[in-house]
Design an enzyme around this catalytic site. Sequence first.
Site, mmCIF file in Angstrom:
data_model
loop_
_atom_site.group_PDB
_atom_site.id
_atom_site.type_symbol
_atom_site.label_atom_id
_atom_site.label_comp_id
_atom_site.label_asym_id
_atom_site.label_seq_id
_atom_site.Cartn_x
_atom_site.Cartn_y
_atom_site.Cartn_z
ATOM 1 N N LYS A 1 -5.526 -18.721 8.630
ATOM 2 C CA LYS A 1 -5.055 -17.356 8.862
ATOM 3 C C LYS A 1 -4.471 -17.296 10.265
ATOM 4 O O LYS A 1 -4.911 -18.016 11.167
ATOM 5 C CB LYS A 1 -6.218 -16.363 8.763
ATOM 6 C CG LYS A 1 -5.778 -14.966 8.426
ATOM 7 C CD LYS A 1 -5.493 -14.833 6.942
ATOM 8 C CE LYS A 1 -4.969 -13.471 6.571
ATOM 9 N NZ LYS A 1 -4.867 -13.304 5.112
HETATM 10 P P1 NAD Z 1 -0.066 -2.908 3.071
HETATM 11 O O1 NAD Z 1 0.209 -2.823 4.523
HETATM 12 O O2 NAD Z 1 1.053 -3.054 2.103
HETATM 13 O O3 NAD Z 1 -0.912 -1.614 2.600
HETATM 14 C C1 NAD Z 1 -2.065 -1.182 3.251
HETATM 15 C C2 NAD Z 1 -2.376 0.230 2.742
HETATM 16 O O4 NAD Z 1 -3.627 0.656 3.270
HETATM 17 C C3 NAD Z 1 -1.351 1.279 3.184
HETATM 18 O O5 NAD Z 1 -1.138 2.211 2.146
HETATM 19 C C4 NAD Z 1 -2.042 1.947 4.373
HETATM 20 O O6 NAD Z 1 -1.583 3.276 4.597
HETATM 21 C C5 NAD Z 1 -3.476 1.922 3.886
HETATM 22 N N1 NAD Z 1 -4.451 2.070 4.954
HETATM 23 C C6 NAD Z 1 -4.483 1.428 6.156
HETATM 24 N N2 NAD Z 1 -5.530 1.851 6.881
HETATM 25 C C7 NAD Z 1 -6.182 2.770 6.109
HETATM 26 C C8 NAD Z 1 -7.335 3.563 6.301
HETATM 27 N N3 NAD Z 1 -8.028 3.497 7.446
HETATM 28 N N4 NAD Z 1 -7.732 4.387 5.304
HETATM 29 C C9 NAD Z 1 -7.022 4.469 4.146
HETATM 30 N N5 NAD Z 1 -5.920 3.727 3.911
HETATM 31 C C10 NAD Z 1 -5.506 2.898 4.882
HETATM 32 O O7 NAD Z 1 -1.118 -4.114 2.928
HETATM 33 P P2 NAD Z 1 -1.467 -4.940 1.626
HETATM 34 O O8 NAD Z 1 -0.632 -6.159 1.599
HETATM 35 O O9 NAD Z 1 -1.510 -4.026 0.455
HETATM 36 O O10 NAD Z 1 -2.941 -5.440 2.016
HETATM 37 C C11 NAD Z 1 -4.071 -4.611 1.852
HETATM 38 C C12 NAD Z 1 -5.314 -5.472 1.911
HETATM 39 O O11 NAD Z 1 -5.237 -6.476 0.896
HETATM 40 C C13 NAD Z 1 -5.560 -6.243 3.215
HETATM 41 O O12 NAD Z 1 -6.952 -6.350 3.405
HETATM 42 C C14 NAD Z 1 -4.982 -7.623 2.919
HETATM 43 O O13 NAD Z 1 -5.564 -8.643 3.729
HETATM 44 C C15 NAD Z 1 -5.413 -7.772 1.469
HETATM 45 N N6 NAD Z 1 -4.649 -8.756 0.704
HETATM 46 C C16 NAD Z 1 -3.308 -8.640 0.555
HETATM 47 C C17 NAD Z 1 -2.611 -9.580 -0.200
HETATM 48 C C18 NAD Z 1 -1.139 -9.471 -0.450
HETATM 49 O O14 NAD Z 1 -0.605 -10.305 -1.227
HETATM 50 N N7 NAD Z 1 -0.439 -8.481 0.082
HETATM 51 C C19 NAD Z 1 -3.299 -10.676 -0.769
HETATM 52 C C20 NAD Z 1 -4.686 -10.761 -0.603
HETATM 53 C C21 NAD Z 1 -5.346 -9.785 0.132
#
Ligand code: NAD
Length: 430
Positions: free
Chosen positions: A120
């Site tokens: 990471k």
């Molecule tokens: P993203 O930035 O596209 O979306 C994040 C969302 O969470 C947004 O809607 C944001 O407004 C919301 N958010 C942020 N802080 C918040 C809070 N305090 N309360 C409520 N909502 C909040 O990110 P993503 O890619 O969807 O990733 C989200 C999670 O999933 C992370 O933990 C990331 O590590 C994990 N993840 C993502 C992927 C991927 O392929 N994108 C893969 C595995 C894990």
Amino acid sequence: MSSTQSFIYKEPAPILDKENPFESMMQRFDIAAHLLNLEPGLYEYLKMPVRQVIVSIPIAMDNGEVKVFEGYRVIHNDILGPSKGGIRYAPDVSLDEMKALAAWMTWKCAIMSIPFGGAKGGVKCDPSKLSSLQLEKITRRYTSNLIDIFGPDRDVPAPDMNTNEQTMAWIMDTYSMHMRRTEPAVVTGKPLLLGGSLGRREATGRGCMIVTLTAMEKIGMKPKDTSVVVQGFGNVGSVSAQLLREQGCKIIGIGDISGAFYNKKGIDVDKALEWVKHNKTLAGFPGAEQIPQEELLELECDVLVPAAKEDQITQWNASKIKAKIICEGANGPTSSKADPILQEKGILVIPDILANAGGVTVSYFEWVQDRVGYFWSLDRVNSRMEQMMKAAFHSVYETAERYNVPLRIGAYILAIDKVARTLKIRGIYA
Ligand code: NAD
């Protein structure tokens, strides 16, 4: 509920209200290592990342002033293959967070039987205060500082919070310039034009949908009678909501950084997506009633998908959660102190290292396609991913039953055992 719920946790060591993510990962690692009777030497080996790099990133800002940012890349383990893991840009990025997320990637790849290790990376910065040109400079300098770490056979980054296809395109271009050849397989999550894979953008949410439906089937829940709440409406949350709705579930609550929204008759997810496309966040969304942020996770519902960020379900709110299934779309959304509370309530938690592994699975497909130079149809990507997610779910479920533990500990046992056995067969080079 199944016998996967009857293991009693030992009380985790006292920790601060907000868990240090590495400590949180280690609490679960320790339980699984103990049950596996892991040799002390292997325990020490698998606990520590094999490499932790900190780089300084000096950037000339738009007014000529020089600002220095700190960047990290942690390789937790590369026993199963080149290390794989996202890159995150955020003001609170820390080495401990990187160490936890890198270890989770090792376990995730092992559970999915993907030939990758875990890594990471991140840069401590606030992307909302940076121009596109500044972000490009940060990304290129970060990449060139880590040029000896990255590589298709060494360490392969992907997007994470606040990084996207464009960030991957800059990394791929910078790496290719240094190598004097175009090297698409150095990153995944790239634009399709540069060798990205069909289905990668939706992969994590699609994987969440698949494991949620598989878990529902196990405990006799039908999609048409299932209400769902999703926290986070970005890549993972919005796609999970959309696909679960397509399967017949009713989405009654959604939320993002701007607020939480509830409609017991069901939220039109497509309208919410359209709203976010034009307004950036859900703020002001007219299709549901706004409720206090903290109430979203505590709504009466059948399935809860925390898909925003770490440490959302904690010792403080776990007892108020009413869902029957929690599908952890985010990495580390549940603190280790919340685990025993959820277990006592009989909630089936699909742990992050299984639930959100659809993303790294299609990243693996992207890397394979780039290396062969032959690109798959969307059907092929989705059906292979579905097969692998279901197989992983069943392996985790069977391991959990065998050891009489919750799915999370079953997932850790499965992963640690696979990496430890590989390490033993390879032997320790000295
Ligand atoms: P993203 O930035 O596209 O979306 C994040 C969302 O969470 C947004 O809607 C944001 O407004 C919301 N958010 C942020 N802080 C918040 C809070 N305090 N309360 C409520 N909502 C909040 O990110 P993503 O890619 O969807 O990733 C989200 C999670 O999933 C992370 O933990 C990331 O590590 C994990 N993840 C993502 C992927 C991927 O392929 N994108 C893969 C595995 C894990």
